[in-house]
Structures are given as C-alpha cells and as structure tokens.
Write an enzyme that holds these catalytic residues in place. Structure first.
Site, PDB file in Angstrom:
ATOM      1  CG  ASP A 266      -1.785   1.252   1.327  1.00  0.00           C
ATOM      2  OD1 ASP A 266      -1.840   1.912   0.392  1.00  0.00           O
ATOM      3  OD2 ASP A 266      -2.303   1.428   2.159  1.00  0.00           O
ATOM      4  CE  LYS A 273      -0.424   3.809   3.639  1.00  0.00           C
ATOM      5  NZ  LYS A 273      -1.409   4.166   4.541  1.00  0.00           N
ATOM      6  CD  GLU A 345      -5.447   0.681   0.330  1.00  0.00           C
ATOM      7  OE1 GLU A 345      -5.246   1.819   1.045  1.00  0.00           O
ATOM      8  OE2 GLU A 345      -4.901  -0.303   1.327  1.00  0.00           O
ATOM      9  NE  ARG A 347     -12.016   3.034   3.910  1.00  0.00           N
ATOM     10  CZ  ARG A 347     -11.990   4.287   4.913  1.00  0.00           C
ATOM     11  NH1 ARG A 347     -12.784   5.262   5.260  1.00  0.00           N
ATOM     12  NH2 ARG A 347     -10.817   4.301   5.776  1.00  0.00           N
TER      13      ARG A 347
HETATM   14  N1  BES Z   1      -3.222   0.083   5.234  1.00  0.00           N
HETATM   15  C1  BES Z   1      -3.842   1.300   5.844  1.00  0.00           C
HETATM   16  C2  BES Z   1      -4.014   1.224   7.206  1.00  0.00           C
HETATM   17  C3  BES Z   1      -2.952   0.844   8.301  1.00  0.00           C
HETATM   18  C4  BES Z   1      -1.991   1.965   8.717  1.00  0.00           C
HETATM   19  C5  BES Z   1      -2.573  -0.378   8.267  1.00  0.00           C
HETATM   20  C6  BES Z   1      -1.102   1.745   9.525  1.00  0.00           C
HETATM   21  C7  BES Z   1      -1.540  -0.832   9.299  1.00  0.00           C
HETATM   22  C8  BES Z   1      -0.773   0.193  10.015  1.00  0.00           C
HETATM   23  C9  BES Z   1      -5.051   1.830   4.894  1.00  0.00           C
HETATM   24  O1  BES Z   1      -4.926   1.537   3.442  1.00  0.00           O
HETATM   25  C10 BES Z   1      -4.977   3.297   4.981  1.00  0.00           C
HETATM   26  O2  BES Z   1      -4.252   3.733   4.476  1.00  0.00           O
HETATM   27  N2  BES Z   1      -5.778   3.935   5.792  1.00  0.00           N
HETATM   28  C11 BES Z   1      -5.992   5.408   5.951  1.00  0.00           C
HETATM   29  C12 BES Z   1      -7.216   5.622   5.514  1.00  0.00           C
HETATM   30  C13 BES Z   1      -7.504   7.112   5.234  1.00  0.00           C
HETATM   31  C14 BES Z   1      -6.879   7.651   4.220  1.00  0.00           C
HETATM   32  C15 BES Z   1      -9.158   7.407   5.336  1.00  0.00           C
HETATM   33  C16 BES Z   1      -5.695   5.503   7.421  1.00  0.00           C
HETATM   34  O3  BES Z   1      -5.933   4.911   8.075  1.00  0.00           O
HETATM   35  O4  BES Z   1      -4.884   6.750   7.362  1.00  0.00           O
HETATM   36 ZN    ZN Z   2      -4.208  -0.267   3.158  1.00  0.00          ZN
HETATM   37 MN    MN Z   3      -4.223   2.804   2.159  1.00  0.00          MN
END
Ligand code: BES
Ligand code: ZN
Ligand code: MN
Length: 498
Positions: A266, A273, A345, A347
């Site tokens: 991701d 990120k 992504e 969800r």
């Molecule tokens: N894979 C990440 C969530 C994650 C973060 C898992 C840290 C394990 C450790 C997920 O896809 C994500 O990026 N979520 C975002 C959502 C936001 C952009 C609405 C998040 O949690 O910041």
């Molecule tokens: Zn993710």
């Molecule tokens: Mn993500």
C-alpha cells in the site's frame, strides 16, 4: 522444524526447559544432577520463579547438556496465554545458546495446570515462537546452529490423551507460520499473482479445499469495479482468490465466509503515503493471509463446517492510470463509490469481495479481516483488534473466542449516524469522511453497505497484524493474527441473533 511428543535429549546440543511458579521450587532429593543444581540456586534465592526470570544450568553429569529453568510467575495467575508466551520466550533464549533440539516439560504441570492442557499450550507457544523467515539471507548460514526439533515430555500415562491436542497445536502453529511467511514476503515477491499461487498450492495437498482464481478479465466480467479501480495504477494484475472448504459431515446448509484484505503493498496511490508510513505496508495483506490460513487450518483439523475464504488482492500504486480523488467506481453490487482518498483502498477492495461473497455463497455469517485504518491502531494500540458488527451475538462469539486464544478484540460502535458519514454528494457512498474523524468507524460503515443484512463481523487488525519486536510467541514481523481466533469461534459454533 519437527516436533514430537516425548523424547529424551541426548546430544550436547540439547536443552531441557522446565518452568516453576513463584514459591514452588525444585527439590534436590534423589533427583538427577540438574535438579540438585537447580535446588541449590533456588535455596540461594537467585531464581524464585518470578515471571520472565530464568537460569541456565550446565549439569556436570547426566544425559542433559543444558537446562533452562524459567519463571512462570504467580501460580494463581497462570493461564493458557502466559504459558504460550513463556514457551515462546524460552525458545528465543534456547536459540541464543545455540540449542538444536529442545525438550519441554509441560509448563505449569502437573499443577496448577493438568499435563494435557499444559503440554498443548506449551507446544503451541513454542512452535509459534520458533518461527523464522530466513529465505532472503545468503550470509553466515554455514556456521549457524539451527533449532530443528521441539519436543514435549509427557508422562507415559498422559501420552495418548495428549496426542490429539499436541497434533492440534502443531497444526495451529503451522497455519500461523504459513500466514506469517506470506506477510513477511516483500511486495516484489508476494504480488496478487503469487499470493493466488500460494493459495492454489495449499489446496493441492488438501482435497477438502478448492481454489478458484478470478483474473482481471473475470473481474471486469463480474463487475468488481472497486478492486479494478484500486489496481488501475499498478503494473501487476489483480486477483480475487476464492477457496472453499467442505468439512466432513458438515450439516450447515450455508457456509461461513471469511473475507480478507489482500493489498500486497500500500503506497497510498496518488494520495501517496509519506516515507515514515510506507515502510511496513507489505503487511497490508495480513487479513487475506489470515482468511487463507484459517481455511487451511480448518482443513487440517477436519472441522465439520462449510467455509469460503475470499481475498481481494492487488497492490495500491500511483501509476499513470491510477485512481484519482473524485473518481467514481461501480462496485460488484452496483453501488457507486466516490473516491475521496486513494489511500482508503482497503474498504474499496473489500466492498467488492463482501458483495461477491454474499451474492454468490449466501453465507450464514461473514467475517472480514483487514489492516484497514491507522485510526484503530491509534485507538487500541497493538493489544486489541477493533471489532465492528451488525449482529451483537455473532460479535460477542468472536470476541470470546479471541479472548480464549490470546487474540483480544475490542467492540467498537457502528451506529446509523455513522452511516451518514460515508454518504456522497454525487454517488451512493464515498470512501472517506472528514480527515481523521472516527475513520475506523466510517470504514466499517462503508463495508456494512455491501454485506448487510447478512450477520457480519469486521475485524480491523491494523494494530495487531505486525510486531515491531519479538514478544513471547510473537516473532518480529507478521503476526498471523485472526487464524486461531476464528478456528476457536468456528468450533464454538458462531451463533447469530435470532
Ligand atoms: N493500510 C492502511 C491502514 C494501516 C495503517 C494499516 C497503519 C496498518 C498500519 C490503509 O489502507 C490506510 O491507508 N488507511 C488510511 C485511511 C484514510 C486515508 C481514510 C488511514 O488509516 O490513514
Ligand atoms: Zn491499506
Ligand atoms: Mn491505504
């Protein structure tokens, strides 16, 4: 790694591990050299059985080369989870002294824990703690001592009763190791394609499992627009991995569906990120690994149930054709989703996988596992998985099962008000609410739109899927969380509200 139920150590590499609770020390009378030695250490007060303490002995004579005595803490606080963790910790210590073969006396037995429970929990923790992932190392292999056997010493009259429990512990550790290896494989090795291959491979030796893999053309045909949308910025094609399990004598008409997020890496997509947050993102397929690990373990344990595991697999990359904020996708069930953030992504891919699971398999319950939101990690840390549900009976069954195996879940709210957050101005839904606001809950609220009214539990494992440091039976890296919990839940029967 081999393991067996009762063996006597003989070579200089061997190590015997024995546990003591506080105040219940060894006696020196008429015993072998190591216990005479340990009784002396105990009398001196240098080892008292305190939790986390240990003493390593090299008895001058006798068949045992080394003995590691470990403290198990207060007798009344000793339970399954402490025993598993102590066994895992002991294996790490054994590795440090270079032991190749270790023999455990069941930790906590014969009192306060009986031999069979103690033996099973010790082996489960020891084998999980013995997990390694060295396939990418090419240096220093020649002179490394490798731990290759963990055994449990059982009294003769307990061997028969213990055998099935020890076999079960081995199967559990094996499934967890399988999942950990998938998680620890980097994003250039584990792609959607190789993830699917690994799933197919595990079905080849297990006749009760059948795999079916949907490729990009298949996904276009069945209308998984959200998974395809997430995949759009990638050079690597997506996969929807479907594995079914038909247990012996399964009486349920409908299966339980276990759905996993399988983002093999991701980057965040165009909503990239930062470098601080991207490093660990190879583990964003931990939910998928758990779904597959669970069905694999169900087959190995011959559980009398029907299951289907579905994993939506792709990486999330910012290539030229990548999904853009504002894009609208059409999910498998026909609902439209406005993409607010390409980093939300998980969800999206789960929306298709959940809808596909519900419409094709008509499951009696759906459980999904996903490293979904940093928000749940911030709320619960690494000690608990966030649990969301539309069926409190089902949710409580899963939570209780997790408690029993040392995988805690904590119930999070999911109210009708939360569903308002993910309503879009231009489409049916949107994939994120206001930045940083109850994000774990809004993610769950979006998922609900693709599975309700089927009884459903959503497990957000963002905080529990990865261990920065080894701890007890957790090794550094992928944890393999969820597998033992769901097997326990399936064995307890997974009731849903009337
Ligand atoms: N894979 C990440 C969530 C994650 C973060 C898992 C840290 C394990 C450790 C997920 O896809 C994500 O990026 N979520 C975002 C959502 C936001 C952009 C609405 C998040 O949690 O910041
Ligand atoms: Zn993710
Ligand atoms: Mn993500």
């Amino acid at each position: 790694m081999t393991s067996s139920s009762h063996e006597t150590p003989g070579t200089v590499d061997d190590l015997l591990i024995v546990g003591f609770t506080e105040g219940f020390g060894p006696s020196a009378e008429g015993e072998d050299p190591w216990s005479v030695q340990l009784a002396r250490v105990w009398t001196l007060g240098d080892f008292t059985g305190k939790e986390g303490s240990s003493v390593l002995l090299y008895p001058p004579t006798g068949p045992v080369a080394r003995v590691l005595a470990i403290g198990l803490g207060k007798r009344e606080e000793l339970d399954a989870e402490r025993i598993r963790h102590a066994a895992g910790e002991a294996v790490r210590a054994a590795r440090e002294v270079g032991a190749r073969r270790i023999l455990f006396s069941p930790l906590g037995a014969p009192a306060p824990i009986d031999w069979v429970d103690a033996g099973a929990w010790t082996l489960e923790g020891a084998l999980m703690g013995a997990y390694t992932h060295d396939v990418f190392r090419t240096e220093d292999l020649a002179d490394r001592k490798v731990l290759d056997n963990v055994s449990i010493a059982m009294p003769d009259d307990q061997v028969d009763a213990a055998a099935p429990r020890l076999a079960r512990a081995r199967a559990m550790a094996d499934a967890v190791a399988w999942a950990r290896t998938r998680i620890n494989e980097p994003g250039n090795v584990l792609t959607a394609e190789t993830f699917a291959q690994a799933a197919v491979e595990m079905t080849l030796t297990r006749p009760a499992l059948k795999a079916e893999i949907l490729n990009k053309a298949d996904l276009e045909q069945v209308g998984c627009g959200c998974l395809l949308g997430v995949n759009a910025g990638s050079e690597a094609p997506p996969r929807l991995i479907i594995v079914t399990y038909e247990g012996p004598g399964a009486t349920d008409a409908a299966p339980v569906a276990i759905v996993g997020k399988g983002i093999t890496f991701d980057t965040g997509g165009l909503c990239l990120k930062g470098r601080e947050n991207m490093g660990q993102m190879k583990h964003d397929m931990s939910g998928g690994a758990a779904a597959l690990g669970t069905i694999r373990l169900a087959a190995d344990l011959n559980l009398p149930v029907r299951l289907v595991a579905i994993v939506a697999a792709t990486d999330n990359m910012p290539g030229a054709a990548a999904l853009k904020p504002g894009d609208v996708l059409k999910a498998h069930n026909g609902k439209t989703v406005e993409v607010i953030d390409t980093d939300a992504e998980g969800r999206l891919v789960l929306a298709d996988a959940l809808s596909y699971a519900v419409s094709r398999f008509k499951p009696r319950a759906v459980i999904d596992l996903a490293t979904l939101t940093g928000s749940v990690w911030i709320a619960l840390g690494t000690e608990a998985t966030g649990l969301f549900t539309n069926d409190d009976t089902l949710g409580e069954a899963v939570r209780k099962a997790g408690e029993r195996v040392g995988e805690r879940c904590w119930p999070m709210p999911l109210w009708p008000e939360h569903e308002e957050i993910v309503k879009s101005d231009i489409a049916d839904l949107k994939n994120a609410g206001a930045r940083g606001h109850s994000d774990g809950i809004s993610a769950a609220a979006m998922l609900k739109a693709f599975v309700h009214p089927t009884p459903w539990v959503h497990l957000d494992i963002a905080g529990t899927a990865w261990a920065d440091e080894p701890k007890g039976y957790l090794t550094q890296g992928g944890v393999g969380v969820g597998i033992r919990m769901l097997i326990e839940a399936l064995e307890l029967g997974l009731p849903v509200s009337a």
